[in-house]
Design a protein around this motif. Structure first.
Motif, PDB file in Angstrom:
ATOM      1  N   ARG A  55       0.830  -1.207   0.000  1.00  0.00           N
ATOM      2  CA  ARG A  55       0.000   0.000   0.000  1.00  0.00           C
ATOM      3  C   ARG A  55       0.861   1.252   0.000  1.00  0.00           C
ATOM      4  N   LYS A  56       1.876   1.274   0.832  1.00  0.00           N
ATOM      5  CA  LYS A  56       2.753   2.441   0.940  1.00  0.00           C
ATOM      6  C   LYS A  56       3.498   2.684  -0.373  1.00  0.00           C
ATOM      7  N   ILE A  63      -0.522   6.280  -6.829  1.00  0.00           N
ATOM      8  CA  ILE A  63      -1.861   5.691  -6.805  1.00  0.00           C
ATOM      9  C   ILE A  63      -2.624   6.291  -5.624  1.00  0.00           C
ATOM     10  N   PRO A  64      -3.888   6.689  -5.815  1.00  0.00           N
ATOM     11  CA  PRO A  64      -4.675   7.230  -4.700  1.00  0.00           C
ATOM     12  C   PRO A  64      -4.821   6.216  -3.556  1.00  0.00           C
ATOM     13  N   THR A  71      -5.887  -2.666  -3.444  1.00  0.00           N
ATOM     14  CA  THR A  71      -4.927  -3.526  -4.128  1.00  0.00           C
ATOM     15  C   THR A  71      -3.906  -4.095  -3.156  1.00  0.00           C
ATOM     16  N   GLY A  72      -3.409  -3.287  -2.259  1.00  0.00           N
ATOM     17  CA  GLY A  72      -2.376  -3.731  -1.334  1.00  0.00           C
ATOM     18  C   GLY A  72      -2.830  -4.799  -0.375  1.00  0.00           C
ATOM     19  N   TYR A  73      -4.079  -4.718   0.069  1.00  0.00           N
ATOM     20  CA  TYR A  73      -4.601  -5.687   1.029  1.00  0.00           C
ATOM     21  C   TYR A  73      -5.333  -6.855   0.371  1.00  0.00           C
ATOM     22  N   THR A  84      -3.277  -6.317 -12.675  1.00  0.00           N
ATOM     23  CA  THR A  84      -4.380  -5.400 -12.401  1.00  0.00           C
ATOM     24  C   THR A  84      -4.011  -3.999 -12.899  1.00  0.00           C
ATOM     25  N   THR A  85      -5.037  -3.196 -13.139  1.00  0.00           N
ATOM     26  CA  THR A  85      -4.782  -1.868 -13.689  1.00  0.00           C
ATOM     27  C   THR A  85      -4.030  -0.971 -12.701  1.00  0.00           C
TER      28      THR A  85
END
Length: 115
Positions: A55-56, A63-64, A71-73, A84-85
Motif C-alpha cells: 500500500r505504501k 496511486i490514490p 490492491t495492497g490488502y 491489475t490496472t
C-alpha cells in the motif's frame, strides 16, 4: 534486488535478440516483451511482501489511497495482482524502462530500421 536481476535479463535478452537478428518476428517479440513486463511486475509485487508495504509503495508511485488500499490488502497471488490496472499504472513501462528494464520491442525496431 531488482537492479542486478534487470541487468542479467538485459544481457540475456540482448544476446537472444542479436542471435535472431535476421528473423522477422515482430509479433513474437511483442508477446515476449509483454510477458517480461508482467513477470517483472510480479517479482516486484512479491518483493514488497507485506500488505502495508504494498500500500505504501503504491501510494508513493502515485496511486490514490483508496485504490492502493484495495490492491495492497488483496489476498490474490502476485501473478494475478501484477496484471491489475492499479499495479500496471504504478509500475508502467516507462517507469520500468527508466529503472533499467531492456525493452525488446524498441531494441528490435532499432535493429530493423533499414528493412
Amino acid at each position: 534486488s531488482l537492479k542486478p536481476a534487470l541487468e542479467r535479463i538485459k544481457v540475456y535478452m540482448r544476446g537472444w535478440l542479436n542471435y535472431y537478428r535476421v528473423a522477422d518476428m515482430k509479433n513474437n517479440i511483442e508477446e515476449l516483451n509483454g510477458w517480461l513486463y508482467h513477470r517483472i511486475r510480479a517479482c516486484i509485487w512479491k518483493h514488497w511482501k507485506l500488505p502495508k508495504t504494498k500500500r505504501k509503495n503504491l501510494m508513493r508511485l502515485g496511486i490514490p489511497e483508496y485504490y492502493a488500499s484495495i490492491t495492497g490488502y488483496s489476498r490474490r497471488a502476485c501473478w494475478f495482482m501484477s496484471n491489475t490496472t492499479t499495479v500496471k499504472r504504478a509500475l508502467s513501462k516507462e517507469r520500468l524502462t527508466h529503472n533499467g528494464f531492456y525493452d525488446l520491442s524498441i531494441a528490435y525496431q532499432s535493429m530493423h530500421v533499414n528493412y
